[in-house]
Design an enzyme around this catalytic site. Structure first.
Site, PDB file in Angstrom:
ATOM      1  N   TYR A 182      16.410  45.294 -61.251  1.00 54.04           N
ATOM      2  CA  TYR A 182      15.422  45.977 -62.098  1.00 54.04           C
ATOM      3  C   TYR A 182      15.236  47.407 -61.616  1.00 54.04           C
ATOM      4  O   TYR A 182      15.137  47.643 -60.416  1.00 54.04           O
ATOM      5  CB  TYR A 182      14.072  45.255 -62.049  1.00 54.04           C
ATOM      6  CG  TYR A 182      13.721  44.626 -63.376  1.00 54.04           C
ATOM      7  CD1 TYR A 182      13.480  45.433 -64.482  1.00 54.04           C
ATOM      8  CD2 TYR A 182      13.659  43.251 -63.531  1.00 54.04           C
ATOM      9  CE1 TYR A 182      13.184  44.870 -65.708  1.00 54.04           C
ATOM     10  CE2 TYR A 182      13.367  42.685 -64.758  1.00 54.04           C
ATOM     11  CZ  TYR A 182      13.131  43.490 -65.845  1.00 54.04           C
ATOM     12  OH  TYR A 182      12.847  42.943 -67.065  1.00 54.04           O
ATOM     13  N   THR A 220      25.799  55.875 -79.764  1.00 58.18           N
ATOM     14  CA  THR A 220      26.168  54.649 -79.074  1.00 58.18           C
ATOM     15  C   THR A 220      27.364  54.993 -78.189  1.00 58.18           C
ATOM     16  O   THR A 220      27.975  56.054 -78.327  1.00 58.18           O
ATOM     17  CB  THR A 220      26.560  53.531 -80.060  1.00 58.18           C
ATOM     18  OG1 THR A 220      27.517  54.045 -80.982  1.00 58.18           O
ATOM     19  CG2 THR A 220      25.353  53.017 -80.810  1.00 58.18           C
ATOM     20  N   LYS A 245      31.789  52.864 -79.642  1.00 60.84           N
ATOM     21  CA  LYS A 245      32.652  53.021 -80.822  1.00 60.84           C
ATOM     22  C   LYS A 245      33.885  53.835 -80.411  1.00 60.84           C
ATOM     23  O   LYS A 245      34.660  53.369 -79.588  1.00 60.84           O
ATOM     24  CB  LYS A 245      31.848  53.638 -81.966  1.00 60.84           C
ATOM     25  CG  LYS A 245      30.670  52.741 -82.404  1.00 60.84           C
ATOM     26  CD  LYS A 245      29.943  53.269 -83.618  1.00 60.84           C
ATOM     27  CE  LYS A 245      28.866  52.328 -84.101  1.00 60.84           C
ATOM     28  NZ  LYS A 245      27.550  52.560 -83.511  1.00 60.84           N
ATOM     29  N   ASP A 261      23.272  62.264 -85.029  1.00 59.29           N
ATOM     30  CA  ASP A 261      23.667  60.909 -84.658  1.00 59.29           C
ATOM     31  C   ASP A 261      25.191  60.863 -84.701  1.00 59.29           C
ATOM     32  O   ASP A 261      25.792  60.766 -85.772  1.00 59.29           O
ATOM     33  CB  ASP A 261      23.045  59.902 -85.636  1.00 59.29           C
ATOM     34  CG  ASP A 261      23.350  58.461 -85.249  1.00 59.29           C
ATOM     35  OD1 ASP A 261      24.302  58.244 -84.465  1.00 59.29           O
ATOM     36  OD2 ASP A 261      22.648  57.557 -85.731  1.00 59.29           O
ATOM     37  N   GLU A 274      13.084  50.081 -63.470  1.00 60.42           N
ATOM     38  CA  GLU A 274      12.247  50.884 -64.380  1.00 60.42           C
ATOM     39  C   GLU A 274      11.984  52.263 -63.793  1.00 60.42           C
ATOM     40  O   GLU A 274      11.674  52.392 -62.604  1.00 60.42           O
ATOM     41  CB  GLU A 274      10.926  50.157 -64.650  1.00 60.42           C
ATOM     42  CG  GLU A 274      11.107  49.021 -65.632  1.00 60.42           C
ATOM     43  CD  GLU A 274       9.807  48.323 -66.000  1.00 60.42           C
ATOM     44  OE1 GLU A 274       8.737  48.773 -65.565  1.00 60.42           O
ATOM     45  OE2 GLU A 274       9.883  47.331 -66.724  1.00 60.42           O
ATOM     46  N   ARG A 318      28.642  48.304 -74.909  1.00 62.12           N
ATOM     47  CA  ARG A 318      27.620  48.379 -75.951  1.00 62.12           C
ATOM     48  C   ARG A 318      26.362  48.966 -75.338  1.00 62.12           C
ATOM     49  O   ARG A 318      25.671  48.313 -74.554  1.00 62.12           O
ATOM     50  CB  ARG A 318      27.339  46.997 -76.525  1.00 62.12           C
ATOM     51  CG  ARG A 318      28.551  46.361 -77.150  1.00 62.12           C
ATOM     52  CD  ARG A 318      28.165  45.208 -78.035  1.00 62.12           C
ATOM     53  NE  ARG A 318      27.693  45.706 -79.289  1.00 62.12           N
ATOM     54  CZ  ARG A 318      28.480  45.909 -80.353  1.00 62.12           C
ATOM     55  NH1 ARG A 318      29.762  45.653 -80.286  1.00 62.12           N
ATOM     56  NH2 ARG A 318      27.975  46.362 -81.469  1.00 62.12           N
TER      57      ARG A 318
HETATM   58  N1  DSN Z   1      26.202  49.719 -88.639  1.00 60.14           N
HETATM   59  C1  DSN Z   1      27.020  50.001 -87.484  1.00 60.14           C
HETATM   60  C2  DSN Z   1      28.387  50.358 -87.924  1.00 60.14           C
HETATM   61  O1  DSN Z   1      28.675  51.493 -88.274  1.00 60.14           O
HETATM   62  O2  DSN Z   1      29.195  49.461 -87.991  1.00 60.14           O
HETATM   63  C3  DSN Z   1      26.389  51.034 -86.717  1.00 60.14           C
HETATM   64  O3  DSN Z   1      25.068  50.676 -86.468  1.00 60.14           O
END
Ligand code: DSN
Length: 423
Positions: free
Chosen positions: A57, A229, A232, A203, A59, A238
């Site tokens: 942990y 994120t 991808k 984003d 925090e 993730r």
């Molecule tokens: N919805 C996801 C995607 O593009 O597959 C991203 O949150």
């Protein structure tokens, strides 16, 4: 179901679960994975996610934690932060958001009050749920005003964005999305945001790896905050990151913790650090450019077969196919492709007359197949398989789908996937 030989402890302790992991490994090995938000992480990233760092942990932030015993964790998080700053050329990075939606929610918490107006791209036009769409908390706790694309070109309508920004005076403007096949003009968004004194959040979840590899323009210095994120095109675990100018660092950090989250997932932070080290290597530039080259080649091959592509093609990793002229609904096509070993998702297209759960399109992308080493020479074959599968779906020809599944598995066996056990 096959046992997972690569997970001996798991197999001994929980054979049922181990068998499912083994089956998923087999599925990811045998199929052509075209979902543009998915990828294969390296074995090193995968190992980092499975470390004892998950036992801890932490925090707080490095040097200012609410728990003792952070001798190693502080260094792990600092490595991830410094690597993020170097890869993306930003002044501040927070690597703690659990995923993209919490990262975006933290941006709201940092820069808006409930009920404030936010401007984002509408979900059916290619935006994300968290850009103020009605069914999301971001569209119910805040007043989401949405922009779209031009009906003729399917490109972002900057006249509409500017008009809405001037009229609605949003606190935050979101740019970027989940089904945008063209380059995001961050400079144009930045100009509009400055004019109306809004915070611009870029984003870049889908295109983070392309930006890191120089295959898409960077939102720096146009955006105040960058949300992404890490799993991808960036090929990390993730997770997510929020990056910003130094002047916004305090607000961003406070919103993530203690505003929204508790302890960071340290094993994920470690894996983000590994992925960022990989993204800084010269070979990642080749990867990012190869992703785009493959997507363009695939788009060309689909156009040659008479497919309608939203915006007429792609600049990035993603192709959005409108199947209306093929008279096959997107969901029917996606499910047929799945049976043929080609994994896609059904998707709305701009101005879709059909419902989101049964839309007109499918969304495909090239990050995963590029990670396996497929090049532009293979894209005509990929287009042929998609075409044959869609035709088989129209005719209800299951035998044709079975034949394609065999062909796909045979080719994929020649391109071992990173991170997966080799037979
Ligand atoms: N919805 C996801 C995607 O593009 O597959 C991203 O949150």
């Amino acid at each position: 179901m096959s046992q997972s030989l690569s997970h001996p402890a798991l197999s001994a302790a929980d054979p049922e679960l181990a068998a499912l992991v083994g089956a998923e490994e087999q599925l990811q090995a045998d199929t052509l994975r075209l979902i543009p938000s998915e990828n294969y992480v390296s074995a090193a990233v995968l190992e980092a996610t499975g470390t004892v760092l998950q036992n801890k942990y932490s925090e707080g932030y490095a040097g200012r934690r609410y728990y003792e015993g952070q001798q190693n964790i502080d260094q792990v998080e600092t490595l991830a932060v410094e690597r993020a700053k170097a890869v993306f050329g930003v002044e501040h990075a927070n690597v703690q958001p659990y995923s993209g939606s919490p990262a975006n929610l933290a941006a709201y918490l940092a820069f808006a009050e409930p009920g404030d107006t936010v401007l984002g791209m509408a979900l059916p036009m290619g935006g994300h749920l968290t850009h103020g769409w009605g069914v999301s908390a971001t569209g119910t706790w805040f007043r989401g005003v949405q922009y779209g694309v031009r009906p003729d070109s399917a490109l972002i309508d900057f006249d509409e964005v500017r008009d809405l920004a001037r009229k609605e005076r949003p606190k935050i403007i979101f740019c970027g999305g989940t089904a945008v096949p063209r380059t995001i003009d961050f400079a144009a968004f930045g100009e509009i945001a400055r004019e109306v004194d809004a915070v611009l959040v870029a984003d870049i979840a889908h295109i983070a790896g392309l930006i890191a590899g120089g295959a898409h323009p960077s939102p720096v210095p146009h955006a105040d905050v960058i949300s992404t994120t890490t799993h991808k095109t960036l090929r990390g675990p993730r997770g997510a990151m929020l990056m910003s100018r130094a002047s916004h660092a305090k607000a961003v950090d406070k919103a993530v913790f203690p505003g929204l989250q508790g302890g960071p997932h340290n094993h994920t932070t470690a894996a983000i650090a590994v992925a960022l080290r990989e993204a800084a290597a010269p070979s990642f530039r080749d990867y990012a450019h190869a992703v785009v080259a493959n997507a363009k080649a695939l788009a060309e091959a689909l156009l040659a077969r008479g497919y309608d592509l939203v915006s007429g093609g792609t600049d990035n990793h993603l192709v959005l196919i409108d199947l209306t002229s093929k008279e096959v609904p997107g969901k029917v096509a996606a499910k047929a492709l799945d049976r043929a070993g080609i994994v896609v998702n059904y998707n709305t297209v701009p101005f879709d007359p059909r419902k989101p759960f049964d839309p007109s399109g499918i969304r495909i992308g090239t990050p995963s197949l590029t990670s396996r080493g497929l090049g532009t020479d293979r894209m005509p074959l990929v287009a042929e398989w998609i075409d044959r599968s869609v035709q088989a779906a129209a005719k209800g020809d299951e035998d044709a789908l079975t034949v394609i599944r065999g062909e796909v598995a045979e080719l994929m066996a020649a391109y071992p996937a990173p991170g997966l056990p080799t037979a």
